[in-house]
Design a protein around this motif. Structure first.
Motif, PDB file in Angstrom:
ATOM      1  N   ASP A 299      42.373 -22.270  55.560  1.00 48.44           N
ATOM      2  CA  ASP A 299      43.183 -21.605  56.577  1.00 48.44           C
ATOM      3  C   ASP A 299      43.939 -22.621  57.432  1.00 48.44           C
ATOM      4  OD1 ASP A 299      42.380 -19.004  55.876  1.00 48.44           O
ATOM      5  OD2 ASP A 299      40.518 -19.226  57.018  1.00 48.44           O
ATOM      6  N   GLY A 300      45.031 -22.139  58.042  1.00 49.76           N
ATOM      7  CA  GLY A 300      45.751 -22.953  59.013  1.00 49.76           C
ATOM      8  C   GLY A 300      46.780 -23.896  58.430  1.00 49.76           C
ATOM      9  N   LEU A 301      47.210 -23.665  57.190  1.00 45.10           N
ATOM     10  CA  LEU A 301      48.223 -24.544  56.606  1.00 45.10           C
ATOM     11  C   LEU A 301      49.563 -24.309  57.293  1.00 45.10           C
ATOM     12  CD1 LEU A 301      49.021 -26.614  54.425  1.00 45.10           C
ATOM     13  CD2 LEU A 301      49.558 -24.679  52.933  1.00 45.10           C
ATOM     14  N   ASP A 310      56.605 -34.530  60.132  1.00 48.74           N
ATOM     15  CA  ASP A 310      57.470 -34.560  61.311  1.00 48.74           C
ATOM     16  C   ASP A 310      58.292 -33.287  61.449  1.00 48.74           C
ATOM     17  OD1 ASP A 310      56.624 -37.135  61.958  1.00 48.74           O
ATOM     18  OD2 ASP A 310      58.154 -38.059  60.681  1.00 48.74           O
ATOM     19  N   GLY A 311      58.283 -32.443  60.424  1.00 51.97           N
ATOM     20  CA  GLY A 311      59.086 -31.228  60.455  1.00 51.97           C
ATOM     21  C   GLY A 311      58.555 -30.208  61.445  1.00 51.97           C
ATOM     22  N   LYS A 312      59.446 -29.366  61.935  1.00 54.16           N
ATOM     23  CA  LYS A 312      59.078 -28.298  62.860  1.00 54.16           C
ATOM     24  C   LYS A 312      58.201 -27.272  62.149  1.00 54.16           C
ATOM     25  CE  LYS A 312      61.131 -24.581  65.632  1.00 54.16           C
ATOM     26  NZ  LYS A 312      62.409 -23.909  66.015  1.00 54.16           N
ATOM     27  N   ILE A 313      57.162 -26.811  62.814  1.00 58.21           N
ATOM     28  CA  ILE A 313      56.284 -25.786  62.247  1.00 58.21           C
ATOM     29  C   ILE A 313      56.968 -24.432  62.378  1.00 58.21           C
ATOM     30  CG2 ILE A 313      54.051 -24.640  62.417  1.00 58.21           C
ATOM     31  CD1 ILE A 313      52.943 -27.251  63.603  1.00 58.21           C
ATOM     32  N   ILE A 314      57.201 -23.767  61.249  1.00 56.95           N
ATOM     33  CA  ILE A 314      57.880 -22.469  61.287  1.00 56.95           C
ATOM     34  C   ILE A 314      56.939 -21.310  60.957  1.00 56.95           C
ATOM     35  CG2 ILE A 314      60.124 -23.474  60.745  1.00 56.95           C
ATOM     36  CD1 ILE A 314      59.771 -22.593  57.882  1.00 56.95           C
ATOM     37  N   ALA A 315      55.749 -21.622  60.428  1.00 55.54           N
ATOM     38  CA  ALA A 315      54.766 -20.574  60.129  1.00 55.54           C
ATOM     39  C   ALA A 315      53.425 -21.234  59.852  1.00 55.54           C
ATOM     40  CB  ALA A 315      55.207 -19.737  58.931  1.00 55.54           C
ATOM     41  N   LYS A 316      52.366 -20.436  59.966  1.00 58.70           N
ATOM     42  CA  LYS A 316      51.031 -20.864  59.571  1.00 58.70           C
ATOM     43  C   LYS A 316      50.459 -19.821  58.624  1.00 58.70           C
ATOM     44  CE  LYS A 316      49.718 -23.627  63.618  1.00 58.70           C
ATOM     45  NZ  LYS A 316      48.699 -23.813  64.689  1.00 58.70           N
ATOM     46  N   VAL A 317      49.780 -20.287  57.580  1.00 54.66           N
ATOM     47  CA  VAL A 317      49.252 -19.380  56.567  1.00 54.66           C
ATOM     48  C   VAL A 317      47.798 -19.718  56.284  1.00 54.66           C
ATOM     49  CG1 VAL A 317      51.476 -18.881  55.490  1.00 54.66           C
ATOM     50  CG2 VAL A 317      50.167 -20.872  54.745  1.00 54.66           C
ATOM     51  N   GLY A 318      47.096 -18.741  55.709  1.00 59.17           N
ATOM     52  CA  GLY A 318      45.686 -18.917  55.392  1.00 59.17           C
ATOM     53  C   GLY A 318      45.416 -18.822  53.910  1.00 59.17           C
ATOM     54  N   ARG A 319      44.163 -18.950  53.543  1.00 62.60           N
ATOM     55  CA  ARG A 319      43.801 -19.042  52.128  1.00 62.60           C
ATOM     56  C   ARG A 319      43.959 -17.731  51.376  1.00 62.60           C
ATOM     57  NH1 ARG A 319      37.243 -19.803  52.766  1.00 62.60           N
ATOM     58  NH2 ARG A 319      37.008 -18.443  54.588  1.00 62.60           N
ATOM     59  N   PHE A 320      44.145 -16.621  52.094  1.00 63.50           N
ATOM     60  CA  PHE A 320      44.373 -15.351  51.410  1.00 63.50           C
ATOM     61  C   PHE A 320      45.853 -14.983  51.353  1.00 63.50           C
ATOM     62  CE2 PHE A 320      39.967 -14.933  53.005  1.00 63.50           C
ATOM     63  CZ  PHE A 320      39.330 -14.801  51.781  1.00 63.50           C
ATOM     64  N   ASP A 321      46.711 -15.872  51.828  1.00 61.04           N
ATOM     65  CA  ASP A 321      48.154 -15.642  51.771  1.00 61.04           C
ATOM     66  C   ASP A 321      48.715 -16.182  50.459  1.00 61.04           C
ATOM     67  OD1 ASP A 321      48.642 -14.447  54.353  1.00 61.04           O
ATOM     68  OD2 ASP A 321      48.198 -16.413  55.223  1.00 61.04           O
ATOM     69  N   LEU A 322      49.598 -15.414  49.841  1.00 62.49           N
ATOM     70  CA  LEU A 322      50.296 -15.874  48.647  1.00 62.49           C
ATOM     71  C   LEU A 322      51.688 -16.337  49.037  1.00 62.49           C
ATOM     72  CD1 LEU A 322      49.340 -13.207  45.954  1.00 62.49           C
ATOM     73  CD2 LEU A 322      48.494 -15.546  46.162  1.00 62.49           C
ATOM     74  N   LEU A 323      52.061 -17.523  48.589  1.00 63.13           N
ATOM     75  CA  LEU A 323      53.362 -18.104  48.884  1.00 63.13           C
ATOM     76  C   LEU A 323      54.170 -18.168  47.595  1.00 63.13           C
ATOM     77  CD1 LEU A 323      52.103 -21.160  50.988  1.00 63.13           C
ATOM     78  CD2 LEU A 323      52.434 -18.798  51.744  1.00 63.13           C
ATOM     79  N   GLU A 324      55.450 -17.870  47.698  1.00 62.92           N
ATOM     80  CA  GLU A 324      56.324 -17.905  46.530  1.00 62.92           C
ATOM     81  C   GLU A 324      56.933 -19.298  46.390  1.00 62.92           C
ATOM     82  OE1 GLU A 324      60.478 -15.881  44.898  1.00 62.92           O
ATOM     83  OE2 GLU A 324      59.548 -15.168  46.758  1.00 62.92           O
ATOM     84  N   PRO A 325      56.658 -20.006  45.296  1.00 64.67           N
ATOM     85  CA  PRO A 325      57.269 -21.328  45.123  1.00 64.67           C
ATOM     86  C   PRO A 325      58.759 -21.192  44.847  1.00 64.67           C
ATOM     87  CG  PRO A 325      56.030 -20.728  43.159  1.00 64.67           C
ATOM     88  CD  PRO A 325      55.778 -19.648  44.168  1.00 64.67           C
ATOM     89  N   LEU A 326      59.559 -22.034  45.473  1.00 68.71           N
ATOM     90  CA  LEU A 326      61.003 -21.991  45.298  1.00 68.71           C
ATOM     91  C   LEU A 326      61.489 -23.141  44.427  1.00 68.71           C
ATOM     92  CD1 LEU A 326      62.103 -20.918  48.890  1.00 68.71           C
ATOM     93  CD2 LEU A 326      61.716 -19.500  46.868  1.00 68.71           C
ATOM     94  N   GLU A 327      60.589 -23.697  43.661  1.00 73.55           N
ATOM     95  CA  GLU A 327      60.933 -24.718  42.679  1.00 73.55           C
ATOM     96  C   GLU A 327      60.511 -24.205  41.311  1.00 73.55           C
ATOM     97  OE1 GLU A 327      60.031 -28.717  43.830  1.00 73.55           O
ATOM     98  OE2 GLU A 327      59.839 -28.164  45.935  1.00 73.55           O
ATOM     99  N   THR A 328      60.974 -24.858  40.260  1.00 76.58           N
ATOM    100  CA  THR A 328      60.651 -24.379  38.919  1.00 76.58           C
ATOM    101  C   THR A 328      59.139 -24.370  38.724  1.00 76.58           C
ATOM    102  OG1 THR A 328      60.776 -26.588  37.936  1.00 76.58           O
ATOM    103  CG2 THR A 328      62.819 -25.295  38.017  1.00 76.58           C
TER     104      THR A 328
END
Length: 413
Positions: A299-301, A310-328
């Protein structure tokens, strides 16, 4: 409130006939539509791109097609939409719609994950309706049999060849002719299944290893669009196939003999020269995994604006969240689990940013089963949402509904 919920659930699951009778209702734009057939995985991943100008007329022209075939996502203009989400794309090539009026080149350059491009070269909605009427008459989704000329363009892909999870590529391809390693190394464990990455025929089986130095291996051959691809799976045990045997992608070839095994791909007459294996190519760009997602291992990624801490934090996600990869898919599997690697992702709020890949692992978007006999397609439903409740007839074929219920009715704690 509970009575209202029960009434709505009854409407959803107790009115199958109403849902069937509603098949002629025009589907909404940018959602999965169509009711006539049981959709396969590939059917679900079908996008149909229409021109923005006079859009409603174009949409009207494809209504019979949407009603006849399985689920299709209707896309209003290509700008602002990510076609990489779709395995198959049907594209209307109308004037002033694509860069240089060339839909195929546009899609291949901007949306590299699209596998099949189905071009329909028409300049009016009526001409589009005429083409689709022929497809409907022959029950031919992509117009293979309708005599439309060369209009289907498909690229060669490698399906993910292992059932081991979490899936990842341990080491990538090296173009150095002096490199000790050839091909790529796939994460595994002893006894995990090694699966055919492409349909073809077994041309060689080596049980005791040879000068190639990858232990026991299986070699298959596939001819795609006139080009021969030879695929070698090395570091195996309990090989299940024999020379001359036909295989289709997903078939079990053998078991892995350790915590990694080798995948080597040759493109005969076209691949790299000067390597230990002639005509060898990098298989990473060819890897395709429909429904590939990534998820945090804890959790807390933090999702950041750039690929740096150094990038601005725009969201935080946990281990039950699915993220869509935007690379091949291949690059995604090459980066997950690796220190100092970053992956561009989209979160559920539709925000995009970068996640530390060493805190990510690959995951399937759509489970093949949830519970035995239960339809895995469902919906999160808020019957008091400000946009209103959905038409029950449109939701009658779902397998489950998840909804909030305020037990205390805002009374007490």
């Amino acid at each position: 409130m509970l009575r209202a919920i029960l009434n709505l659930l009854g409407a959803l699951f107790g009115r199958k006939k109403q849902a069937d009778d509603a098949a002629d209702i025009a589907p909404p734009v940018n959602v999965l539509a169509g009711t006539a057939q049981t959709a396969t995985t590939h059917d679900i991943s079908h996008g149909f791109v229409l021109p923005d100008r006079n859009f409603n007329q174009w949409l009207e022209a494809i209504q019979p097609y949407l009603q006849h075939f399985g689920r299709v996502a209707v896309i209003r203009d290509v700008r602002g939409n990510d076609l990489n989400r779709f395995r198959n794309v049907t594209a209307v090539q109308a004037p002033s719609m694509w860069v240089n009026d060339d839909a195929l080149t546009h899609i291949r350059r901007v949306y590299p994950m699209v596998v099949k491009v189905d071009l329909i070269r028409v300049d009016t909605p009526q001409k589009l309706a005429d083409v689709l009427a022929q497809r409907i008459a022959q029950d031919d989704r992509f117009g293979v049999l309708t005599g439309e000329g060369k209009h289907i363009f498909e690229r060669f892909i490698l399906h993910w060849p292992s059932d081991y999870r979490p899936a990842r590529i341990v080491s990538g391809f090296s173009r150095d002719p002096n490199a000790r390693s050839i091909g790529i190394s796939i994460a595994s464990e002893r006894g995990a299944k090694v699966l055919a990455a492409a349909t073809g025929a077994v041309v060689k089986v080596v049980l005791d290893g040879d000068a190639l130095g990858i232990g026991p291996y299986v070699r298959t051959s596939t001819v795609f669009d006139g080009v021969q691809y030879v695929i070698t799976y090395g570091g195996l045990r309990n090989i299940r196939v024999s020379p001359g045997e036909a295989v289709k992608y997903g078939d079990m070839l053998a078991e892995a003999n350790g915590d990694t095994w080798k995948l080597i791909v040759q493109k005969i007459g076209i691949g790299n020269a000067g390597q230990r294996v002639h005509d060898v190519i990098d298989p990473v760009p060819l890897i395709y995994w429909y429904g590939l997602m990534v998820r945090p291992v804890d959790d807390g990624l933090r999702i950041r604006s750039v690929d740096s801490t150094d990038g601005k934090i725009i969201a935080k996600v946990g281990r039950f969240d699915l993220l869509e990869p935007l690379e091949t898919h291949g690059r995604t599997l090459l980066r997950v689990g690796k220190q100092d690697q970053w992956l561009r992702v989209r979160v559920e709020s539709n925000k995009t940013g970068y996640a530390a890949a060493w805190f990510l692992e690959a995951a399937d978007k759509i489970p093949t089963s949830v519970f035995d006999g239960v339809n895995p397609l469902g919906v999160n439903l808020d019957m008091f949402h400000q946009l209103g409740a959905p038409d029950p007839a449109r939701l009658g074929n779902l397998g489950w509904v998840r909804l909030p219920y305020n037990v205390s009715a805002n009374v007490g704690s």
